[in-house]
Design a protein around this motif. Structure first.
Motif, PDB file in Angstrom:
ATOM      1  N   LEU A  43      -1.082   5.287  -2.716  1.00  0.00           N
ATOM      2  CA  LEU A  43      -1.832   5.298  -1.557  1.00  0.00           C
ATOM      3  C   LEU A  43      -1.509   6.389  -0.800  1.00  0.00           C
ATOM      4  N   ARG A  44      -2.402   7.478  -0.873  1.00  0.00           N
ATOM      5  CA  ARG A  44      -2.260   8.838  -0.098  1.00  0.00           C
ATOM      6  C   ARG A  44      -2.218   8.570   1.316  1.00  0.00           C
ATOM      7  N   ARG A  45      -1.515   9.551   2.182  1.00  0.00           N
ATOM      8  CA  ARG A  45      -1.586   9.190   3.398  1.00  0.00           C
ATOM      9  C   ARG A  45      -2.775   9.429   4.187  1.00  0.00           C
ATOM     10  N   ASN A  46      -3.615  10.302   3.851  1.00  0.00           N
ATOM     11  CA  ASN A  46      -5.017  10.378   4.233  1.00  0.00           C
ATOM     12  C   ASN A  46      -5.837   9.111   3.897  1.00  0.00           C
ATOM     13  N   GLU A  47      -5.561   8.366   3.137  1.00  0.00           N
ATOM     14  CA  GLU A  47      -5.949   7.198   2.801  1.00  0.00           C
ATOM     15  C   GLU A  47      -5.673   5.871   3.652  1.00  0.00           C
ATOM     16  N   LYS A  48      -4.836   5.908   4.605  1.00  0.00           N
ATOM     17  CA  LYS A  48      -4.194   5.099   5.107  1.00  0.00           C
ATOM     18  C   LYS A  48      -4.944   4.960   6.475  1.00  0.00           C
ATOM     19  N   ILE A  49      -4.938   3.645   7.139  1.00  0.00           N
ATOM     20  CA  ILE A  49      -5.769   3.449   8.263  1.00  0.00           C
ATOM     21  C   ILE A  49      -4.823   3.890   9.307  1.00  0.00           C
ATOM     22  N   GLY A  50      -5.129   4.897  10.328  1.00  0.00           N
ATOM     23  CA  GLY A  50      -4.456   5.382  11.675  1.00  0.00           C
ATOM     24  C   GLY A  50      -3.226   5.568  11.194  1.00  0.00           C
ATOM     25  N   ARG A  51      -2.214   5.179  11.725  1.00  0.00           N
ATOM     26  CA  ARG A  51      -0.740   5.377  11.730  1.00  0.00           C
ATOM     27  C   ARG A  51      -0.056   4.237  10.986  1.00  0.00           C
ATOM     28  N   GLU A  52      -0.784   3.609   9.992  1.00  0.00           N
ATOM     29  CA  GLU A  52      -0.152   2.480   9.252  1.00  0.00           C
ATOM     30  C   GLU A  52       1.181   2.950   8.862  1.00  0.00           C
ATOM     31  N   SER A  53       2.304   2.084   8.697  1.00  0.00           N
ATOM     32  CA  SER A  53       3.406   2.272   8.217  1.00  0.00           C
ATOM     33  C   SER A  53       3.858   1.234   7.290  1.00  0.00           C
ATOM     34  N   TYR A  54       4.440   1.416   6.393  1.00  0.00           N
ATOM     35  CA  TYR A  54       5.041   0.346   5.347  1.00  0.00           C
ATOM     36  C   TYR A  54       6.482   0.480   5.113  1.00  0.00           C
ATOM     37  N   ARG A  55       6.804  -0.580   4.711  1.00  0.00           N
ATOM     38  CA  ARG A  55       8.444  -0.615   4.109  1.00  0.00           C
ATOM     39  C   ARG A  55       8.463  -1.105   2.726  1.00  0.00           C
ATOM     40  N   PRO A  56       9.445  -0.869   1.927  1.00  0.00           N
ATOM     41  CA  PRO A  56       9.802  -1.279   0.710  1.00  0.00           C
ATOM     42  C   PRO A  56       9.617  -3.078   0.780  1.00  0.00           C
ATOM     43  N   ASN A  57       9.006  -3.694  -0.337  1.00  0.00           N
ATOM     44  CA  ASN A  57       8.640  -4.885  -0.256  1.00  0.00           C
ATOM     45  C   ASN A  57       7.460  -5.644   0.320  1.00  0.00           C
ATOM     46  N   ASP A  58       7.071  -4.609   1.290  1.00  0.00           N
ATOM     47  CA  ASP A  58       5.696  -5.221   2.059  1.00  0.00           C
ATOM     48  C   ASP A  58       4.627  -5.219   0.954  1.00  0.00           C
ATOM     49  N   ARG A  59       3.973  -6.448   1.261  1.00  0.00           N
ATOM     50  CA  ARG A  59       2.779  -6.654   0.473  1.00  0.00           C
ATOM     51  C   ARG A  59       1.528  -5.947   0.998  1.00  0.00           C
ATOM     52  N   ILE A  60       0.666  -5.495   0.138  1.00  0.00           N
ATOM     53  CA  ILE A  60      -0.292  -4.361   0.514  1.00  0.00           C
ATOM     54  C   ILE A  60      -1.488  -4.865  -0.179  1.00  0.00           C
ATOM     55  N   ARG A  61      -2.667  -4.817   0.526  1.00  0.00           N
ATOM     56  CA  ARG A  61      -4.006  -5.088   0.075  1.00  0.00           C
ATOM     57  C   ARG A  61      -4.822  -3.405   0.149  1.00  0.00           C
ATOM     58  N   ALA A  62      -5.401  -3.173  -1.040  1.00  0.00           N
ATOM     59  CA  ALA A  62      -6.161  -1.924  -0.851  1.00  0.00           C
ATOM     60  C   ALA A  62      -7.058  -1.725  -1.998  1.00  0.00           C
ATOM     61  N   TYR A  63      -8.154  -0.786  -1.797  1.00  0.00           N
ATOM     62  CA  TYR A  63      -9.182  -0.582  -2.677  1.00  0.00           C
ATOM     63  C   TYR A  63      -9.058   0.393  -3.875  1.00  0.00           C
ATOM     64  N   VAL A  64      -9.386   0.147  -5.214  1.00  0.00           N
ATOM     65  CA  VAL A  64      -9.211   1.081  -6.243  1.00  0.00           C
ATOM     66  C   VAL A  64      -9.979   2.027  -6.109  1.00  0.00           C
ATOM     67  N   LYS A  65      -9.803   3.217  -5.578  1.00  0.00           N
ATOM     68  CA  LYS A  65     -10.889   4.276  -5.515  1.00  0.00           C
ATOM     69  C   LYS A  65     -11.100   4.915  -6.892  1.00  0.00           C
ATOM     70  N   ASP A  66     -10.094   5.382  -7.481  1.00  0.00           N
ATOM     71  CA  ASP A  66     -10.324   6.166  -8.794  1.00  0.00           C
ATOM     72  C   ASP A  66      -9.049   5.702  -9.929  1.00  0.00           C
ATOM     73  N   VAL A  67      -9.488   5.696 -11.026  1.00  0.00           N
ATOM     74  CA  VAL A  67      -8.220   5.661 -12.266  1.00  0.00           C
ATOM     75  C   VAL A  67      -8.546   6.784 -13.143  1.00  0.00           C
ATOM     76  N   ARG A  68      -7.545   7.671 -13.329  1.00  0.00           N
ATOM     77  CA  ARG A  68      -7.836   8.990 -14.127  1.00  0.00           C
ATOM     78  C   ARG A  68      -6.585   8.790 -15.307  1.00  0.00           C
ATOM     79  N   ARG A  69      -6.984   9.300 -16.215  1.00  0.00           N
ATOM     80  CA  ARG A  69      -5.964   9.490 -17.620  1.00  0.00           C
ATOM     81  C   ARG A  69      -5.604  10.916 -17.342  1.00  0.00           C
ATOM     82  N   GLU A  70      -4.077  11.115 -17.126  1.00  0.00           N
ATOM     83  CA  GLU A  70      -3.637  12.406 -17.000  1.00  0.00           C
ATOM     84  C   GLU A  70      -2.337  12.473 -17.761  1.00  0.00           C
TER      85      GLU A  70
END
Length: 537
Positions: A169-196
């Motif tokens: 989850l890139r920082r420009n894809e976070k809402i406002g000044r959201e901050s997270y700590r390890p083990n926090d649960r998070i819900r997000a939208y899968v924007k893209d999946v790439r084979r690299e």
């Protein structure tokens, strides 16, 4: 380590253990083992030999074989792995090109270096298989919501554990000044999946408009069932959003269904989006009506739509201006994103002044060009005449419908208008020639003297110059820069040339110059028409 002395079932047990841990097919692990053993055997017998290893899936017994392929006499490149038909006769009764001679060879002893190399091959193949499994699992989840657990933060980017893989989850894809700590649960939208090359990359977003749409789909059963459809979404993440909905069941109110009992449904979405205020509006096929709804809570007095420029003018009462624009232009910006239109907001006073200025300008035009008094010129403007061409070439009956205009007056008006236009055309033509415009451009179909003058002023003086122009350079257009739509002025835009007209004129010029084959052009047009028919257009 000698293969012959090792516990033969140990290979199978190891393969199953690795496959179970990495959740991949055990056959892939065994194939990796076979490749690693074959490489070790080549280092013992010679790299030019075609050594293959087969591990029995039931017993774990490893069989080493040397393979030689029969080729044409002049096609032998590797004497250790290839032989001619003549050379193959002692081994085969009737050898043919493509036949293989397979000889079993003794198993090799794996030294420390060979064992380490074999281990690296197996690990590499297992990693590749694991990456393929992850990609296949997540590629179809793009466009959906996923739950995960925060693992760590790297340079403002959040690394999320999503079960059988990691997502970012890139920082420009976070809402406002959201901050997270390890083990926090998070819900997000899968924007893209790439084979690299470094493995599948799963990109998450909490600011994408579709994240909010998917949240509503989870909270509103009518949306999930298809009774209500989300037609458009616009967001200023963490601050405000607008969502347009439509119901395909007349008995269901789309706005009310999305709001829920006492706002329970919309509040669930607002809570997930960090308090983002959401305006739910009814969608309408009529763009003007849709825009009026999109500008809520502001009241709209009048809407003027310009189809050619995809712009729309909205007139609001003076006291509603700040509400319609919103804080820092937020309301009108979201309404523009929602409708896909460029919106100009005017107060009633500003619109009145503009209309008065246009009225005065047209009145002055008729007074000067047709030698009329102010009253008569105002009368023409009030009847809807906007330029001299309309006066010169309109049906006489339309002029006779004006109070006080008889046949003689109508004929005199048209004569004066035509004489003025002819004089203006002559002056424009002389000026165009003086600027260097050539006959090839001046005489080109669709180019008026005034257009030729405008083109010459912009250093377009020949038909070749004209044929190199893009349609937007002629008719104007819009460019998106830094998220803002910027107007590109066209050379002939003041003359009402549309993008379609510009495209036709440019292609005609290119055909005349021999730059484009007209038969190829017709074939391309036929192909476009056929594709439109298939698409049901």
């Amino acid at each position: 380590m000698a293969i012959t002395s090792a516990n033969q079932l140990e290979l199978l047990q190891t393969a199953e253990a690795v496959a179970r841990e990495k959740m991949i097919d055990p056959d892939l692990v065994i194939e990796a083992m076979e490749d690693s053993l074959a490489r070790a055997a080549k280092s013992r017998y010679g790299s030019e030999m075609d050594i293959r290893v087969r591990i029995d899936r039931k017993t774990g017994n490893a069989t080493f074989t040397r393979v030689r392929t029969v080729v044409e006499d002049d096609a032998v490149e590797n004497y250790q792995a290839q032989l001619t038909v003549q050379q193959a006769r002692p081994y085969l009764d009737a050898p043919q090109v493509g036949d293989e001679i397979i000889d079993e060879v003794p198993p090799v002893e794996l030294g420390r270096i060979a064992a380490q190399s074999a281990k690296q091959v197996i690990l590499q193949r297992v990693r590749e298989a694991e990456r393929d499994r992850q990609y296949e699992e997540f590629k179809d989840r793009a466009g959906t919501i996923i739950n995960g657990v925060v693992k760590r933060e790297e340079y403002g980017n959040i690394i999320v554990d999503v079960g059988r893989g990691e997502a970012i989850l890139r920082r420009n894809e976070k809402i406002g000044r959201e901050s997270y700590r390890p083990n926090d649960r998070i819900r997000a939208y899968v924007k893209d999946v790439r084979r690299e090359t470094r493995g599948p990359q799963i990109f998450l977003s909490r600011t994408d408009p579709q994240f909010m749409a998917e949240l509503f789909k989870m909270e509103v059963p009518e949306i999930y069932d298809g009774v209500i459809e989300i037609k458009a979404v616009a967001r200023d993440p963490g601050s405000r959003a607008k969502i347009a909905v439509i119901s395909y069941d007349n008995s269901i109110d789309p706005v009310g269904a999305c709001v829920g009992m006492r706002g329970s449904r919309v509040q669930a979405v607002v809570g997930e989006l960090q308090g983002e205020k959401i305006d739910i509006i009814p969608w309408s096929e009529d763009q003007a009506t849709f825009l009026v709804n999109a500008l809520q809570p502001a009241e709209v007095a009048k809407v003027v739509f310009d189809e050619d420029a995809t712009r729309i003018e909205v007139v609001v009462p003076d006291e509603q201006l700040s509400l319609a624009i919103g804080r820092r232009g937020q309301n009108v910006r979201l309404a523009s994103q929602l409708t896909g239109l460029d919106i100009d907001i005017l107060t009633e006073e500003e619109e009145s002044k503009r209309r008065q200025a246009e009225f005065n300008a047209r009145t002055q035009l008729f007074m000067n060009a047709l030698d009329l008094d102010e009253f008569f010129a105002q009368l023409l403007v009030a009847e809807g005449f906007t330029n001299l061409e309309e006066v010169a070439y309109v049906e006489v009956d339309e002029l006779l419908s004006i109070d006080g205009v008889d046949e003689g007056t109508a004929e005199e008006l048209q004569t004066r208008a035509r004489e003025h236009l002819e004089a203006a055309n002559k002056a424009a033509l002389e000026n165009a020639r003086a600027l260097g415009a050539e006959d090839s451009l001046i005489e080109f179909e669709g180019i008026t003297p005034q257009m030729a003058e405008a083109l010459a002023k912009d250093d377009v003086k020949t038909l070749e110059d004209f044929a190199t122009l893009a349609d937007w350079e002629i008719a104007g257009g819009w460019t998106t820069a830094n998220g803002q739509r910027v107007k590109d002025d066209g050379i002939l835009e003041p003359f009402g040339i549309s993008l379609e007209d510009a495209q036709t004129m440019v292609m005609t010029a290119r055909v005349m110059l021999g730059w484009v084959d007209p038969t190829e052009l017709e074939a391309a047009e036929d192909a476009d028409e056929a594709s439109d028919e298939e698409a049901g257009v």
